[in-house]
Design an enzyme around this catalytic site. Structure first.
Site, PDB file in Angstrom:
ATOM      1  N   ARG A  78      64.138  22.431  23.872  1.00  0.00           N
ATOM      2  CA  ARG A  78      63.968  21.849  22.536  1.00  0.00           C
ATOM      3  C   ARG A  78      63.062  22.693  21.629  1.00  0.00           C
ATOM      4  O   ARG A  78      63.235  22.704  20.416  1.00  0.00           O
ATOM      5  CB  ARG A  78      63.376  20.439  22.655  1.00  0.00           C
ATOM      6  CG  ARG A  78      64.269  19.422  23.355  1.00  0.00           C
ATOM      7  CD  ARG A  78      65.497  19.105  22.520  1.00  0.00           C
ATOM      8  NE  ARG A  78      66.355  18.117  23.137  1.00  0.00           N
ATOM      9  CZ  ARG A  78      66.246  16.808  22.976  1.00  0.00           C
ATOM     10  NH1 ARG A  78      65.283  16.312  22.223  1.00  0.00           N
ATOM     11  NH2 ARG A  78      67.086  15.987  23.558  1.00  0.00           N
TER      12      ARG A  78
ATOM     13  N   ASP B 210      65.587   6.058  12.118  1.00  0.00           N
ATOM     14  CA  ASP B 210      65.287   7.071  13.124  1.00  0.00           C
ATOM     15  C   ASP B 210      63.976   7.759  12.746  1.00  0.00           C
ATOM     16  O   ASP B 210      63.593   7.788  11.580  1.00  0.00           O
ATOM     17  CB  ASP B 210      66.413   8.106  13.229  1.00  0.00           C
ATOM     18  CG  ASP B 210      66.412   8.819  14.579  1.00  0.00           C
ATOM     19  OD1 ASP B 210      67.046   8.311  15.524  1.00  0.00           O
ATOM     20  OD2 ASP B 210      65.743   9.864  14.700  1.00  0.00           O
TER      21      ASP B 210
END
Length: 274
Positions: free
Chosen positions: A34, A144
């Protein structure tokens, strides 16, 4: 070469504090996948270096980028399918029978890049067309933590690869228009009643209002038991009487029998507010 072991524990503490995500002891590979691009861009060789830089007052943007990278997840259209069948075959008829006049309010928590709320909207649209019901003003609030994911969700535009992840050709033809570069954009009718908002699940839900149905799926697995319980308790407070909670296939609502009643839908389980 980037070292993802030095400073790993400190990074895990930082991530849990700011996003609620609990990585555990052996997820260095996930962090590497990531954050590799960000760390290369900032010439950082270890997580310890990253944490030192994040603490600087001038690095607010980097802090946001790190959390964004760690919380952006791939998702599917009509993921796990059962919740969407339950919505179509049980919940929409039930709420329609309760009160035809009041629009539904649905919360898609941790909506990522928008596939879940758009899938919900397609189900509602097709159900109403099939039953010759007015389109109405049902509202879907989609939230989100990731600004990158929300930006894509708001745009409602997807590459062919993303479109192919769970979307039937019939629904693609009906609900999307092809745009330049082989991309597909959701039709305005489907997106009209969806409102995308930034929300960290650690924060207050009070400004979201009340809901008839909450989808909080495939996100609870990343949290500690205490934080999961806190989220589920606060979601309960957002539900209208007789409202429903839908969680992921590998998730369960345990130890909260005073708040939720388990409803077996065969297949699938949902939870009704007590």
């Amino acid at each position: 070469m980037t070292d993802m072991t030095v400073g790993y524990d400190e990074f895990c503490t930082f991530l849990e504090k700011h996003s609620g995500i609990c990585l555990g002891a052996s997820k260095q590979y996930l962090v590497a996948s990531r954050l590799r691009r960000l760390m290369t861009e900032h010439k950082l060789t270890s997580l310890k270096d990253l944490m030192s830089k994040i603490q600087m007052a001038s690095q607010v943007k980097l802090k946001t980028q790190v959390i964004d990278a760690m919380t952006t997840n791939e998702t599917l259209w009509f993921r796990d399918i059962h919740p969407f069948r339950i919505l179509e075959e049980k919940l929409l008829p039930e709420f329609g029978a309760r009160n035809n006049a009041r629009p539904l309010r649905i919360w898609s928590a941790a909506c990522s890049t928008g596939q879940e709320p758009y899938s919900i909207a397609m189900i509602i649209n097709d159900y109403k067309e099939r039953n010759r019901l007015a389109s109405g003003s049902d509202k879907i609030i989609a939230t989100d933590i990731s600004p990158t994911a929300l930006a894509q969700a708001k745009a409602g535009e997807y590459a062919t690869l993303a479109i192919g992840r769970g979307l039937e050709p019939m629904k693609l033809k009906k609900h999307f228009s092809e745009v330049d570069g082989g991309r597909f954009k959701i039709n305005p009718k489907i997106g009209a009643n969806i409102e995308f908002r930034s929300l960290n699940l650690q924060d207050s839900y009070s400004l979201l209002g009340k809901f008839d149905i909450v989808f909080c799926r495939n996100v609870l697995i990343y949290f500690t038991a205490d934080f999961k319980r806190d989220i589920l308790t606060r979601i309960h407070a957002t539900l209208n009487p007789g409202g429903y909670l839908l969680v992921g296939a590998s998730e369960a609502v345990n130890g909260l029998s005073d708040l939720y009643e388990m409803v077996h839908c065969r297949p699938g389980i949902i939870y009704k507010k007590i």
